[in-house]
Design a protein around this motif. Sequence first.
Motif, PDB file in Angstrom:
ATOM      1  N   TYR A   3       3.726   0.011  -0.814  1.00 54.57           N
ATOM      2  CA  TYR A   3       5.187  -0.141  -0.628  1.00 54.57           C
ATOM      3  C   TYR A   3       5.645  -0.736   0.834  1.00 54.57           C
ATOM      4  CZ  TYR A   3       9.657   2.229  -2.244  1.00 54.57           C
ATOM      5  OH  TYR A   3      10.846   2.494  -2.726  1.00 54.57           O
ATOM      6  N   THR A   4       4.941  -0.477   1.825  1.00 50.75           N
ATOM      7  CA  THR A   4       5.244  -0.957   3.187  1.00 50.75           C
ATOM      8  C   THR A   4       4.593  -2.298   3.279  1.00 50.75           C
ATOM      9  OG1 THR A   4       5.662   0.159   5.378  1.00 50.75           O
ATOM     10  CG2 THR A   4       3.393  -0.165   4.685  1.00 50.75           C
TER      11      THR A   4
ATOM     12  N   ALA B  55       2.204   4.474  -0.512  1.00 50.98           N
ATOM     13  CA  ALA B  55       3.011   4.027   0.574  1.00 50.98           C
ATOM     14  C   ALA B  55       2.560   2.820   1.253  1.00 50.98           C
ATOM     15  CB  ALA B  55       3.634   5.237   1.795  1.00 50.98           C
ATOM     16  N   VAL B  56       1.196   2.713   1.387  1.00 47.00           N
ATOM     17  CA  VAL B  56       0.724   1.387   2.025  1.00 47.00           C
ATOM     18  C   VAL B  56       0.979   0.243   1.399  1.00 47.00           C
ATOM     19  CG1 VAL B  56      -0.994   2.443   3.457  1.00 47.00           C
ATOM     20  CG2 VAL B  56      -1.592   1.635   1.133  1.00 47.00           C
TER      21      VAL B  56
ATOM     22  N   VAL C 270       7.691   8.223   3.387  1.00 41.20           N
ATOM     23  CA  VAL C 270       6.534   8.270   4.238  1.00 41.20           C
ATOM     24  C   VAL C 270       6.540   6.950   5.259  1.00 41.20           C
ATOM     25  CG1 VAL C 270       3.926   7.507   3.873  1.00 41.20           C
ATOM     26  CG2 VAL C 270       4.951   9.785   2.726  1.00 41.20           C
ATOM     27  N   ILE C 271       6.936   5.905   4.327  1.00 37.21           N
ATOM     28  CA  ILE C 271       7.162   4.563   5.040  1.00 37.21           C
ATOM     29  C   ILE C 271       8.546   4.298   6.242  1.00 37.21           C
ATOM     30  CG2 ILE C 271       6.105   3.142   3.151  1.00 37.21           C
ATOM     31  CD1 ILE C 271       8.736   1.878   2.614  1.00 37.21           C
TER      32      ILE C 271
ATOM     33  N   ALA D 169      -0.200   8.395   0.718  1.00 33.89           N
ATOM     34  CA  ALA D 169      -0.359   7.296   1.565  1.00 33.89           C
ATOM     35  C   ALA D 169      -0.907   6.140   0.926  1.00 33.89           C
ATOM     36  CB  ALA D 169      -1.653   7.672   2.594  1.00 33.89           C
TER      37      ALA D 169
ATOM     38  N   GLY E 267       6.457   6.621   8.992  1.00 33.44           N
ATOM     39  CA  GLY E 267       5.308   5.591   9.733  1.00 33.44           C
ATOM     40  C   GLY E 267       5.881   4.562  10.526  1.00 33.44           C
TER      41      GLY E 267
ATOM     42  N   GLY F 211       1.611   9.513   5.440  1.00 32.53           N
ATOM     43  CA  GLY F 211       1.355  10.078   4.141  1.00 32.53           C
ATOM     44  C   GLY F 211       0.508  11.146   4.153  1.00 32.53           C
TER      45      GLY F 211
ATOM     46  N   ALA G 179       1.938   4.051   7.767  1.00 35.94           N
ATOM     47  CA  ALA G 179       2.039   4.786   6.458  1.00 35.94           C
ATOM     48  C   ALA G 179       0.873   5.797   6.011  1.00 35.94           C
ATOM     49  CB  ALA G 179       2.250   3.764   5.338  1.00 35.94           C
TER      50      ALA G 179
END
Lengths: 245, 292
Positions: B22-23, B19-20, B229-230, B16, B233, B245, B241
């Motif tokens: 990333y997103t 991914a946060v 994940v992204i 997570a 989400g 995650g 995300a």
Amino acid sequence: MTALLEVRDLRVRYGHVEAVRGLSFSVGAGEMVALIGPNGAGKSSTLNAIAGLVRPASGSVKLQGRELVGAPAHATMAAGIVLVPEGRAILGRMSVEENLVMGAEARPWPAGREEAQAAVEQQFARFPSLQRRRHALAGALSGGEQQMLAIARGLLARPVILLLDEPSMGLAPQLVQQIFQMIADIHRAGTTILLVEQNARMALKTAQNAFVLERGEIALHGPAPQLAADPRVQAAYLGGDVEAR
Amino acid sequence: MGQQALNGVFVGSIYALFAVGYTLVFGVLDILNLAHQAVFMLAAFAALLLVADAHLPLWAAMPLAVLFAGLLGILLERLAFRPLRGRADSNISGLISSLAMGTVFEAIALQIFGPDTSRFPHGTFPDRLIRIGGASASLLQLCIIAISVVLMALLTLLLARTRLGRQIRAVAESPRAARILGVNVDRVIAAAFFISSSLGGAAGVLFALAFNSISPDVGRSVELKGLAVIILGGMGSIPGAVIAGFALGLIEVFTVAGFGSSYRDAVSFAVLFVVLLARPRGLLGQAAAREA
């Protein structure tokens, strides 16, 4: 009247197309000036160039004597040129309140955060329909409410000059009256305004001076009532008879 | 069961966190930053250098490594994204240039650290086991979960409550509207890269600590998971995300427990596929299209 905004020989090009061809005009402090003209005359391009959203090919844009031509939008905003654009540019995924807060955060307030917050509350008091929907997503507002939000947000940026681009576009006739009343009130309260409008009748009724743009050049200019009475303006923009409506 | 859930939450917290970041960049620029995994890896190596060679304690090394990752993010934005901004094909060219930068970062790591797995020195983190109900977790695992959750909460607060957060959301929704509101869009994008890469770097350090192994290709294993994940989400959604995650972590752990480790990725991606069939925009994807 001393010129607050002075535009000299402004040229805007998109590729090979010249949208604005050597435009010169000025707006005095406390004045309301209208730019009218047909679609594609270069009205919005002129506002966008003044606001730093479009880089002019040449020319000069001075606010209070300071040269701003070619400066990016955040710099023209910092200097006090505030644009309420065509289409309103509301942030639809943010709440009504957040849109206003972003307006208040655009330029620093002399007394800081409390003063900014108080100014936001003042706008809510001025627009009860926005107050009622303060926590709603701005994208869910009606067209008229969005226009009010856009204008309120612009005022919160404490404009030295407020540029209004087609504020009546897409609104019902009743709302158009209301928006123009609001613009007249804002002007009366001391804000200098440069107004671009397709609705020439309302623009000439509200503004003091006006410029008629055609193909990127000034075709006519003068005091608004005088232009409204000009037979060429009446024929081209006012449907032939200004008094009948 | 409780043990598996705890392990799932532990793995999921790292996914997570990766991914946060990333997103966040995707939400702001509409471009995938494929060098995110390389920043993840370099931050892990930076922490290792600071602990093993500079003999800094971990509590000092980790923030420095995270700061280093954030600065890498700014460098990445300057070199791989800003020169291409405004081009009609900036989405695909940005993707390629970030892939190139990621490859360069990996090559640098390979030159400096070699292809073998590096490890933190023994005793970098106190080795203590804690029992929670019927399950047991190491102190390290619990700290990793706590740090991930705190960082994600701070990001959420920053985006919701601060001026920078509002500016980031404004640029994500409409760069033009943001400019009209006096937002310095270039500066906000650079700030978003700094935050995104800091979080990616933090995930890298935690991942390296958790599995005590760092190699130049360590980011590759997380890259695809992060992408899953992204997407799961909802592209650009921070809460999405976070949820996805943790969900991926739990799915992986329960799959391994139930069917063996060879099915882990197959089941995870099958779930991704099924979710996308039912919700093409992902769990919390925005329906509204972004304005130019």
